[in-house]
Every structure is written in C-alpha cells, then in structure tokens.
Scaffold this motif. Sequence first.
Motif, mmCIF file in Angstrom:
data_model
loop_
_atom_site.group_PDB
_atom_site.id
_atom_site.type_symbol
_atom_site.label_atom_id
_atom_site.label_comp_id
_atom_site.label_asym_id
_atom_site.label_seq_id
_atom_site.Cartn_x
_atom_site.Cartn_y
_atom_site.Cartn_z
ATOM 1 N N PHE A 75 0.823 -1.207 0.000
ATOM 2 C CA PHE A 75 0.000 0.000 0.000
ATOM 3 C C PHE A 75 0.856 1.256 0.000
ATOM 4 O O PHE A 75 1.904 1.307 0.641
ATOM 5 N N THR A 93 1.955 5.035 0.970
ATOM 6 C CA THR A 93 2.027 5.666 2.280
ATOM 7 C C THR A 93 0.751 6.435 2.606
ATOM 8 O O THR A 93 0.294 6.440 3.739
ATOM 9 N N SER A 94 0.149 7.044 1.606
ATOM 10 C CA SER A 94 -1.030 7.880 1.839
ATOM 11 C C SER A 94 -2.224 7.106 2.396
ATOM 12 O O SER A 94 -3.045 7.673 3.104
ATOM 13 N N ASN A 95 -2.340 5.825 2.099
ATOM 14 C CA ASN A 95 -3.488 5.082 2.637
ATOM 15 C C ASN A 95 -3.080 3.843 3.433
ATOM 16 O O ASN A 95 -3.896 2.991 3.732
ATOM 17 N N ARG A 96 -1.826 3.764 3.823
ATOM 18 C CA ARG A 96 -1.330 2.597 4.565
ATOM 19 C C ARG A 96 -1.996 2.463 5.929
ATOM 20 O O ARG A 96 -2.355 1.356 6.347
ATOM 21 N N ALA A 97 -2.176 3.567 6.650
ATOM 22 C CA ALA A 97 -2.774 3.497 7.980
ATOM 23 C C ALA A 97 -4.227 3.035 7.913
ATOM 24 O O ALA A 97 -4.674 2.245 8.746
ATOM 25 N N ALA A 98 -4.958 3.511 6.910
ATOM 26 C CA ALA A 98 -6.352 3.085 6.765
ATOM 27 C C ALA A 98 -6.426 1.590 6.471
ATOM 28 O O ALA A 98 -7.262 0.870 7.029
ATOM 29 N N ARG A 99 -5.541 1.106 5.638
ATOM 30 C CA ARG A 99 -5.525 -0.332 5.314
ATOM 31 C C ARG A 99 -5.112 -1.157 6.529
ATOM 32 O O ARG A 99 -5.623 -2.243 6.752
#
Length: 84
Positions: free
Chosen positions: A14, A16-22
């Motif tokens: 994923f 970096t911009s959506n890694r935390a959400a995933r």
Amino acid sequence: GTAPVLSVYGAELFATSNRAARAGMAAAASALGASTGLLALPAMTSGARDFGRGLAFLAAGPALLAILLATRFPESAGTELEGG
C-alpha cells in the motif's frame, strides 16, 4: 495469529497515503475473525465432547490464507519502495 505476519505486507503493498487506513481495516478484520471463531466453536460442538472437528473446520481459514499468500501475493524482493 496471522495478524503480525500480514502486517508486514502493509509497507509492501500500500502507498504511504493510505497505509494506515488499510492497517486499520486489517486489524478490524482480524478482531472480527477472532471473535467469530470464539462464538462459532461452541455453536458447532454444542453438546459434543469432541472439539476436534470444529477446530479442524476453523483451521481451514488460516490454512487457505497461507496458500493465498504463497501463491497470489506479489514478490517484492529487489523492488524499490516509493520515493522518499
């Protein structure tokens, strides 16, 4: 469980911009799977003294996941991570 193993794939798959959400979605799915297993085993073995069949059935999920990881996830060795 499989959560620590799967969390390694976050940086690999994923952006970096959506890694935390995933990562949050994966943690929620892990908690849901664990609680479902805790509720399903007694229901599957109600009145029985042998939990073997129920445990074998519930073990199929992680086994299938291991097969999926080994055969379908991309190999990222030698691939550069996104710029930074």
